[in-house]
Scaffold this active site. Sequence first.
Site, PDB file in Angstrom:
ATOM      1  N   SER A  42       0.820  -1.208   0.000  1.00  0.00           N
ATOM      2  CA  SER A  42       0.000   0.000   0.000  1.00  0.00           C
ATOM      3  C   SER A  42       0.858   1.264   0.000  1.00  0.00           C
ATOM      4  O   SER A  42       2.029   1.253   0.384  1.00  0.00           O
ATOM      5  CB  SER A  42      -0.925   0.012   1.218  1.00  0.00           C
ATOM      6  OG  SER A  42      -1.716  -1.154   1.245  1.00  0.00           O
TER       7      SER A  42
HETATM    8  N1  SAM Z   1      -1.218  -3.656   3.622  1.00  0.00           N
HETATM    9  C1  SAM Z   1      -0.502  -4.514   2.716  1.00  0.00           C
HETATM   10  C2  SAM Z   1       0.886  -4.023   2.448  1.00  0.00           C
HETATM   11  O1  SAM Z   1       1.160  -2.822   2.681  1.00  0.00           O
HETATM   12  O2  SAM Z   1       1.667  -4.816   1.957  1.00  0.00           O
HETATM   13  C3  SAM Z   1      -1.155  -4.526   1.374  1.00  0.00           C
HETATM   14  C4  SAM Z   1      -2.232  -5.405   1.254  1.00  0.00           C
HETATM   15  S1  SAM Z   1      -2.769  -5.640  -0.411  1.00  0.00           S
HETATM   16  C5  SAM Z   1      -3.357  -4.072  -0.891  1.00  0.00           C
HETATM   17  C6  SAM Z   1      -4.233  -6.575  -0.064  1.00  0.00           C
HETATM   18  C7  SAM Z   1      -3.938  -7.968   0.412  1.00  0.00           C
HETATM   19  O3  SAM Z   1      -5.182  -8.563   0.796  1.00  0.00           O
HETATM   20  C8  SAM Z   1      -3.346  -8.863  -0.650  1.00  0.00           C
HETATM   21  O4  SAM Z   1      -2.165  -9.445  -0.173  1.00  0.00           O
HETATM   22  C9  SAM Z   1      -4.430  -9.903  -0.893  1.00  0.00           C
HETATM   23  O5  SAM Z   1      -3.939 -11.173  -1.249  1.00  0.00           O
HETATM   24  C10 SAM Z   1      -5.131  -9.912   0.442  1.00  0.00           C
HETATM   25  N2  SAM Z   1      -6.495 -10.443   0.432  1.00  0.00           N
HETATM   26  C11 SAM Z   1      -7.494 -10.238  -0.457  1.00  0.00           C
HETATM   27  N3  SAM Z   1      -8.617 -10.894  -0.094  1.00  0.00           N
HETATM   28  C12 SAM Z   1      -8.323 -11.523   1.076  1.00  0.00           C
HETATM   29  C13 SAM Z   1      -9.055 -12.368   1.954  1.00  0.00           C
HETATM   30  N4  SAM Z   1     -10.338 -12.693   1.731  1.00  0.00           N
HETATM   31  N5  SAM Z   1      -8.433 -12.842   3.046  1.00  0.00           N
HETATM   32  C14 SAM Z   1      -7.137 -12.534   3.309  1.00  0.00           C
HETATM   33  N6  SAM Z   1      -6.380 -11.735   2.512  1.00  0.00           N
HETATM   34  C15 SAM Z   1      -6.968 -11.244   1.410  1.00  0.00           C
END
Ligand code: SAM
Length: 192
Positions: A42
């Site tokens: 992010s």
């Molecule tokens: N905050 C994190 C960082 O700075 O690295 C970024 C997160 S990224 C924008 C969103 C994450 O949510 C991804 O790694 C994705 O695989 C995960 N994700 C999406 N749907 C999900 C779910 N149902 N359960 C767990 N993780 C999920």
Amino acid sequence: MDNRVRIKELFNRLDRRLFMEECQEFAHVDGPFPIGYGQTISQPSLVLAMTIMLDLKTDSKVLEIGTGSGFQTALLASGAKEVYTVERIKKLHDKAVKRLGEMGFDNISFKLGDGTMGWKEKAPFDRIMVTAAAIMVPPSLIAQLGEEGKMVIPIGNGRVQELTLIEKDSMGKLDTSVKEYVSFVPLVGKYE
Ligand code: SAM
């Protein structure tokens, strides 16, 4: 110390390069960047703003949905008592476990799975941070949010979503307010 100042100081101590070896040369740029598997680390200013919005306290028990690179996880773990983080992509989960372990964090529990279901065995949580965009607020997360709890979650199914703060009072009543507009990758799961 003012809580915003406390969180800002913890944020300033984190080295973002350690969380994005895929493109370290861009670590200082205030934008999201690919971390593989179609996901992104992010935007740092948004990580900070969301953590301040969550009103993280030193004694908070936090649930994070979407571990990703672990950058947001590290900030939460630096400023709270314990963090439970869920990621659905095994490679990202494995990397974050290794990375945050090597960095010395001992107050983070990791789970591989569908975060839309929360982490029932560990509930209730004082704070819930969702870092992927949900079409609706997953009912499990509402149920697992404790009294006087706060949740930050991007809601929407388009490219731009509403960053929403949900506050639960001591009677279980919810107050919902849209704080800003953001663009996150989708939350993929039972309650998308
Ligand atoms: N905050 C994190 C960082 O700075 O690295 C970024 C997160 S990224 C924008 C969103 C994450 O949510 C991804 O790694 C994705 O695989 C995960 N994700 C999406 N749907 C999900 C779910 N149902 N359960 C767990 N993780 C999920």
